[in-house]
Scaffold this motif. Sequence first.
Motif, PDB file in Angstrom:
ATOM      1  N   CYS A  54       1.008  -1.015   0.418  1.00 57.48           N
ATOM      2  CA  CYS A  54       0.087   0.418   0.160  1.00 57.48           C
ATOM      3  C   CYS A  54       0.879   1.351  -0.154  1.00 57.48           C
ATOM      4  N   HIS A  59       0.283  -2.208  -5.070  1.00 54.18           N
ATOM      5  CA  HIS A  59      -1.310  -2.987  -4.886  1.00 54.18           C
ATOM      6  C   HIS A  59      -1.750  -2.984  -6.157  1.00 54.18           C
ATOM      7  N   CYS A  67      -6.229   0.371  -0.146  1.00 56.08           N
ATOM      8  CA  CYS A  67      -5.481  -1.173   0.161  1.00 56.08           C
ATOM      9  C   CYS A  67      -5.025  -1.136   1.658  1.00 56.08           C
ATOM     10  N   ASN A  69      -2.786  -3.419   3.849  1.00 54.10           N
ATOM     11  CA  ASN A  69      -1.195  -4.381   3.978  1.00 54.10           C
ATOM     12  C   ASN A  69      -0.968  -5.299   4.609  1.00 54.10           C
TER      13      ASN A  69
END
Length: 516
Positions: A54, A59, A67, A69
């Motif tokens: 991210c 991504h 996003c 992680n």
Amino acid sequence: MTFFVCSRGIVFTYVRLLPTHLSSIKKSSSTGAELHLGPVRHHLCLLSADVDECATNTHSCRPRERCVNTVGSFVCELQVTCPAGYQLRNSVCEDVDECLVRTHNCGLGFVCENTVGSFMCKPKQKCISGFTQDSHGNCIDINECSSLDEPCGSGFNCINTVGSYSCQQKIIMCSNGYHASPSGAKCIDIDECQMGTHRCGVGQICHNLPGSYRCDCQTGYQYDALRKVCTDVNECWRYPGRLCAQTCENTPGSYHCSCTSGFSLAFDGKNCEDVNECDKKPCSQECANIYGSYQCYCRQGYFLKEDGHTCEDIDECSQSIGNLCAFKCVNVAGSYQCACPPHGYIMSANGHTCRDIDECMTGTHNCSFGQNCFNLQGSFRCLSFNCPANYKKVSDTRCERISCPANSLDCQNSPTRITYYQLSFQTNIIIPAQVFRIGPSPAYSGDHVVISITKGNEEGYFSTRKLNSFTGAVYLQRRVREPKDFQIDVEMKLLRQGTSTSFLARIYVFITSSTM
């Protein structure tokens, strides 16, 4: 030194391989070489670092996804924004019950009631008419004068009371010339003229003004400030010689134009036109119209009596004159026959005299479109009445001078008006004969005229004579034995109050044969 991949998203930096730890190497088509470390594998991966996809923007989340992680990977979560009064739960916006969670702001006198997306504060007690509840649940008075749209009509003031209101009529003071409207809301003008409260005198016209009025005199009257009345305006004295061509007569509030004998008032009520007295047949035989008058004359075989109107027959046979016929006598056995000229005449019903053919009336003339046809005994003439330079044509037979430049002496000395006339006589006219009269119209005391023939009298057939101080006449003083045409210019100079003005009469005189 050799790099190894522990798992996706975890990178082992490097490790020194000892022969005692290396068990075997197995090749694979998809990963290349994989290191079998045996018991040390786990310890080696603990030495590796997680990659934040991210933060590094590696991504594959969509623009509307967030996003998140994870160790060795990432997760894409759908972003959902809820409006006020809602909360997100399991990616769904659900209503918040502010009454239950006590996030409302209802006072002690109110009860909270949840609504979709919001809440309502309902008062615990109701107020009577004319009162409303405040934020603390208390009943307070409503000011209808400010909350309502025009609670009272125009002309009234609104007064607020406890629980209600009242309307009180306005009292306005109007200045002189104004009074209050029926509603009492404003001052309106008093029409003194319509109400008859004005002080205009007899014969005056009242005109209403804002707050006042005005008295005016009728047209043709002027205000006499000394006697405070409207008096008649004598337009004839105020504008002498400008209103009427001849005689001006004052009337109450106006004036009237009139003409002297031999003239009639034109359609415009100002100018005078020559009267053709011959239309009324004042002569027993032939009549010649002249400007302002007329002249009687007789046909061949007659003479004019002393009354100037009657023609008496001449007994040619008894006097052995031999002129038994007007033109030509042809003797036959036991009688005679009369004949007329081959052109311009036809035999009368009596068989003795010849009657003139009016070619102008019958349309047998050959005059052009721009010419005027004038009938004569036995013939006709085609005349053109054109105005010279510096003149404009005001009628079929009249030209008036255009304004002269200040430095043009010739133009200023030229006649003010040029008028065309046509006269017809026969060769047997009695000499001397007055054929034309001229004079100013209207004439005033002290006028003096000078009459002269300025052109066309080279042979001396004509002369002028002054009849009085303001009238002149043109005479035919020589006998004209054969048919003849003349064009003479007769100038009249008018001396009035020290000023000299000239007028020109352009006269066509046609002498025709008397042998008819």
